[in-house]
Design a protein around this motif. Structure first.
Motif, mmCIF file in Angstrom:
data_model
loop_
_atom_site.group_PDB
_atom_site.id
_atom_site.type_symbol
_atom_site.label_atom_id
_atom_site.label_comp_id
_atom_site.label_asym_id
_atom_site.label_seq_id
_atom_site.Cartn_x
_atom_site.Cartn_y
_atom_site.Cartn_z
ATOM 1 N N ARG A 208 1.992 -3.948 11.159
ATOM 2 C CA ARG A 208 2.248 -3.089 10.335
ATOM 3 C C ARG A 208 1.886 -1.756 10.563
ATOM 4 O O ARG A 208 1.470 -0.695 9.454
ATOM 5 C CB ARG A 208 1.003 -4.163 8.487
ATOM 6 N N VAL A 209 2.347 -1.137 11.520
ATOM 7 C CA VAL A 209 1.629 0.781 12.182
ATOM 8 C C VAL A 209 3.396 1.107 12.429
ATOM 9 O O VAL A 209 4.501 -0.199 12.612
ATOM 10 C CB VAL A 209 0.628 0.574 12.742
ATOM 11 N N MET A 210 3.623 2.360 11.789
ATOM 12 C CA MET A 210 4.853 2.528 12.438
ATOM 13 C C MET A 210 5.079 2.482 13.854
ATOM 14 O O MET A 210 6.592 2.727 14.579
ATOM 15 C CB MET A 210 4.696 3.986 11.352
ATOM 16 N N ASN B 206 1.013 -1.273 0.607
ATOM 17 C CA ASN B 206 -0.219 -0.353 -0.106
ATOM 18 C C ASN B 206 0.884 1.022 -0.025
ATOM 19 O O ASN B 206 1.513 1.316 1.246
ATOM 20 C CB ASN B 206 -0.632 0.494 1.349
ATOM 21 N N PRO B 207 0.957 1.809 -1.552
ATOM 22 C CA PRO B 207 2.399 2.691 -0.935
ATOM 23 C C PRO B 207 1.816 4.002 -0.887
ATOM 24 O O PRO B 207 2.274 5.375 0.286
ATOM 25 C CB PRO B 207 2.113 3.379 -2.635
ATOM 26 N N SER B 208 0.527 4.476 0.018
ATOM 27 C CA SER B 208 0.236 5.327 0.395
ATOM 28 C C SER B 208 0.501 5.054 2.270
ATOM 29 O O SER B 208 0.460 6.495 2.421
ATOM 30 C CB SER B 208 -1.687 5.864 0.322
ATOM 31 N N GLU B 209 0.496 4.117 2.413
ATOM 32 C CA GLU B 209 0.957 3.730 3.689
ATOM 33 C C GLU B 209 2.307 3.672 3.574
ATOM 34 O O GLU B 209 3.037 3.684 4.846
ATOM 35 C CB GLU B 209 -0.357 2.462 3.841
ATOM 36 N N MET B 210 2.847 3.883 3.273
ATOM 37 C CA MET B 210 4.337 2.952 2.846
ATOM 38 C C MET B 210 4.862 2.014 3.859
ATOM 39 O O MET B 210 5.579 2.332 4.250
ATOM 40 C CB MET B 210 4.738 4.526 3.625
ATOM 41 N N LEU C 21 10.329 4.095 1.759
ATOM 42 C CA LEU C 21 9.987 5.703 1.729
ATOM 43 C C LEU C 21 9.933 6.065 0.013
ATOM 44 O O LEU C 21 10.084 5.494 -0.663
ATOM 45 C CB LEU C 21 11.298 6.282 2.271
ATOM 46 N N PRO C 22 9.453 7.345 0.443
ATOM 47 C CA PRO C 22 9.099 7.790 -1.153
ATOM 48 C C PRO C 22 11.215 8.346 -1.741
ATOM 49 O O PRO C 22 11.489 8.080 -1.169
ATOM 50 C CB PRO C 22 9.041 9.213 -1.183
#
Lengths: 403, 479
Positions: free
Chosen positions: A148-150, A60-64, A180-181
């Motif tokens: 799966r959370v930071m 999920n790219p938006s959640e990195m 990361l981007p």
């Protein structure tokens, strides 16, 4: 004869473990097998590979964040990330060039060995990106840790413990990690002609700047010609990497160049050259010479690196370069590994550890790959290991000097 | 408040020897470092999780690692439980003692031992406050990144115990990402050193395991932490929205666009009103939700980043945008946010949740949280770290009304269950402590817990270090 298992499922792995545990037969745990030279040689009658446990589970790219089965090839993961403009921020080293191995590194292997790169100081090691995992312990039980959370402080952090445990505590079956981007632009500021001590001073100066240096290395003249096909300017090269938006990188590169211009001639590399240079530094290209000449990965405080090398040079033939943001000195010995000398000097410059990354078979059999630990820590580690793998079947001997 | 969370039964054998134990401990410590009288013990009966209180057997305040070792060795020999304590700011009851326990407080070990700018590391005793580290390195242009709201008071030892976070962790990570090494005392009195300025020591990542272990593996007496060069500039900007959903999806889109501000904080209307009344930070009062987005870097970088963020916020119908115009305004904006818990305490009692959820679930969990709390007839204020999905619903109630308190606790449990179901976790930065101990099974299977407890037992086989915390009392291995 060595029996090889490649179960296609987590349950399959658990079942191989349960039989091995019942029979007390040692298992050598491998992923892609490109890094089996790490640590001490393992003696086991059976090999268990996670290779067939492959595939990205969620991305999920938006959640990195990404979850992948442990045997997923690293190349598959990096391609999927690149398609969305993202990356593994810890830029894992590729061990194939120095070990002369072939095949595909797996994501499980990356985390099991905590493989990191020159962004270590700012972006952390592999363990810092690892959010959650599933593994099979020595009883053949499937265990989940993290999530799966930071941010997650729920219970003991087994995630960190398993990262870098080299398959001696559990077999990773699934990993969830932060991504990361990718920075759209990068540049390298090069200062030429410095000796090792001057270079260390430049590095400290650069790190004190708000320029957000994401890589810092010093390549003495003997090494300089062996990266990016000799394209760096004449003389030893002290290299500082900047990454980010193009405008910002240009501004910071200019500011940094001005701040360190008094040390020596300054030049710059563009984004493409920067990428290649730091991959070469990360993968220890200068010493990927197809030999088994002893190669050490030494971690000491950045200020102590050049002192260590200078002291060693008085005693033995040694070639070295510094990857400071990785916190490393890479040392190639001319002849003997000189383990005792090196480890004594590491203690003398304030402590750290020297890992024998590569050597001939006889030497690997004789010299513990990892720095021996104090007795109390070694005993604690052994108790910890027993709490995961009571019958001691996982990778026996791999961390020999430790547990 | 009625007590629904149980403690371990005090060991009668320990209570019977109370006076003897106090006399023995006094011999191990300097004059004035042992508290055993009722009045002196009272301040140690709880921490910032005020709902539960226990007077400990004694409080030891050692001044050196050797003294910590002597106390632990003694307690280990006689089977006396030990509860480590930093500043006592735990929101989950991590430092609440029990009647048969010796509290080992690190408050006297508050010296900064070494600021090493060349290697970008500070070595400090465990009782040094979080903010002190940044202050000590500040004049040279460096700081220590994790910044819990209690940073003025909380100690680095406590931060390590809980793996504390803070508002600025979105970019710099939490305690575990900034901790290089520790000196710690094992329960049998052995002193070990782990990690240090040389990165990634071989062997198991014991520093990583100890960080966040809530005082159950040993007592950390010194820590080496990473220092970071201060950015050129930093600027918080306020974005007001007409709905929490709009603010929530704006956060997700900022992250999805590849922009990582140093902080993204969220407040809903009740939280805005509470904080504004306290801090006069200039928060807009005509909006339903507020984001504080902080960017840092050079003037040009901040401009560029803000341009992109403003564009995204506009897509989500942002109503007001307010940039801080001065350092004073910026400080006020953060003062409002960081005093949120204290300011809430002025108008009501509250319990603070700490679940973390994946960003895509933020809006859903916010809405459900509102419904759950309303269902119990209570009010909620939301103020939290949105960039990493770490939520802090504050459930307001009256601590003197047992029924109200029970409803608040039940609502909290429902919210945490919701967080886990949404793919998140029970606690993002406050720790399990005693508060969330009995909810651990929402998140972990018995096999998962058994493995954690087995690892714990490798350090403390008889379960004497902070024993009533983290793991449900039932289903523990026999000590």
């Amino acid at each position: 004869m060595i029996v090889h298992f490649e179960p296609p499922s987590e349950e399959g792995i658990a079942s191989v473990v349960r039989s091995a545990s019942a029979e007390r037969v040692a298992l050598s745990i491998v992923g892609g097998g490109t890094r089996t030279g790490l640590g001490n040689p393992v003696r086991a009658a059976r090999t268990l590979s996670t290779r067939r446990l492959s595939g990205i589970v969620t991305y999920n790219p938006s959640e990195m964040t990404m979850s992948a089965l442990a045997g997923t090839p690293l190349s598959e993961i990096e391609a999927a990330l690149e398609a969305k403009g993202q990356m593994l921020s810890f830029e894992p080293m590729d061990h194939r060039p120095v070990f002369g191995t072939s095949g595909e590194p797996t994501i499980g292997g990356v985390f099991a060995a905590n493989v990191s790169g020159p962004r270590r100081y700012v972006a952390g090691a592999a363990r810092d990106s690892l959010l959650g995992l599933r593994f099979i312990n020595g009883r053949g039980e499937a265990i989940k840790a993290g999530g799966r959370v930071m941010k997650n402080v729920t219970g003991l952090d087994l995630v960190k413990l398993l990262a870098g445990s080299h398959g001696t505590l559990g077999i990773l079956t699934e990993v969830t990690f932060k991504v990361l981007p990718s920075p759209p632009a990068a540049a390298t500021v090069v200062v030429s002609g410095l000796n090792d001590a001057e270079a260390a001073a430049v590095m400290a100066e650069a790190m004190a700047q708000p320029a957000e240096v994401s890589g810092a290395a010093h390549l003495p003249e003997s090494v300089r010609g062996r990266v990016i096909d000799g394209a760096l300017p004449e003389g030893a090269a002290t290299v500082l990497r900047l990454e980010g938006l193009a405008d910002s990188v240009a501004l910071r590169a200019q500011g940094l160049s001005e701040a360190i211009a008094r040390f020596g001639p300054v030049s710059q590399l563009d984004t493409a050259q920067t990428k290649r240079l730091w991959a070469d530094i990360r993968d220890v290209k200068p010493y990927a010479d197809g030999t088994t000449r002893p190669l050490w990965r030494v971690s000491v405080a950045p200020s102590a690196g050049h002192q260590l090398v200078a002291a060693l040079r008085l005693q033995t033939g040694v070639d070295a370069y510094y990857d400071w943001q990785g916190g490393l000195v890479w040392l190639r010995m001319e002849a003997d590994p000189e383990a005792e000398l090196l480890r004594r000097y590491v203690r003398a410059v304030g402590g750290g550890h020297a890992t024998l990354l590569r050597a001939g078979e006889d030497e690997r059999a004789r010299i513990p790959a990892f720095e021996p630990q104090p007795a109390a820590v070694a005993q604690l580690s052994e108790r910890l290991r027993a709490s995961f793998d009571p019958s001691r079947i996982f990778n026996p001997g791999r961390l020999a000097a430790i547990a | 408040m009625s007590e629904t969370i149980g403690f371990l039964e005090p060991r009668q054998a320990v209570l019977d020897r109370r006076l003897e134990i106090i006399a023995d401990l006094a011999d191990l410590l300097p004059e004035g470092s042992l508290i055993s009288d009722e009045r002196g013990l009272k301040p140690f009966e709880t921490d910032a999780f005020l709902a539960y209180r226990r007077i400990p057997l004694a409080v030891a305040l050692p001044e050196t690692t050797e003294q910590v070792a002597a106390v632990l060795k003694y307690c280990s020999r006689y089977g006396i439980p030990v509860v480590p304590r930093g500043a006592g700011t735990s929101l989950s009851g991590g430092a609440i003692p029990q009647e048969d326990a010796v509290v080992v407080g690190l408050s006297k070990m508050s010296r900064i031992l070494d600021i090493d700018l060349f290697n970008r590391a500070a070595t400090v005793q465990a009782g040094v406050t979080n903010l002190n580290i940044s202050e000590a390195a500040g004049a040279d242009g460096f700081f220590y990144a994790p910044d819990p709201s209690s940073q003025l008071a909380c100690t680095i030892g406590g931060n390590i115990g809980m793996n504390s976070g803070g508002a600025h962790c979105l970019k710099y990570g939490v305690t575990t990402n900034n901790l290089l090494g520790v000196k710690m005392v094992l329960f049998d009195g052995t002193v070990i050193e782990l990690g240090g300025k040389a990165l990634d020591a071989p062997g198991y990542d014991l520093v990583g395991l100890v960080c966040g272990s809530e005082g159950q593996l040993g007592i950390v007496t010194e820590a080496t932490v990473r220092l970071i060069a201060k950015p050129e500039g930093a600027r918080p900007v306020l974005f007001g929205f007409d709905s929490s959903e709009a603010a929530g999806s704006c956060v997700a889109d900022i992250i999805a666009a590849g922009i990582i501000p140093v902080a993204i904080e969220f407040m809903d209307k009740p939280a805005i009103e509470i904080c504004e009344a306290f801090a006069q930070a200039g928060y807009p009062l005509d909006v339903e939700a507020l984001l504080i987005v902080e960017v840092e870097g050079s003037e040009a970088e901040m401009e560029a980043m803000l341009r992109s963020i403003v564009e995204i916020a506009r897509r989500h119908g942002v109503k007001t945008i307010k940039e801080s115009q001065s350092a004073l305004e910026a400080a006020l904006i953060w003062k409002g946010r960081k005093s949120a818990f204290g300011a809430t305490g002025r108008i009501a009692d509250y319990i603070c949740m700490d679940g973390t959820v994946p960003l895509s679930q933020l809006s859903h969990v916010l809405r459900r949280t509102g419904e759950i709390v309303a269902g119990y007839g209570l009010r909620v204020a939301n103020v939290f770290h949105a960039g990493d999905g770490n939520m802090h619903p504050l459930i307001l109630y009256d601590i003197n009304d047992p029924e109200d308190a029970a409803r608040a606790e039940a609502a909290g449990n429902d919210i945490l269950k919701l967080c886990v179901e949404a793919g998140g976790c029970l606690t993002g930065e406050h720790g399990v402590g005693i508060e969330k101990r009995d909810l651990m099974r929402y998140q972990y299977s018995q096999a998962d817990l058994d493995q954690q407890m087995a690892a714990r037992a490798a350090f403390d086989p008889h379960w004497l270090l902070n024993p009533s915390k983290v793991f449900p009392l039932e289903g523990r291995p026999a000590a």
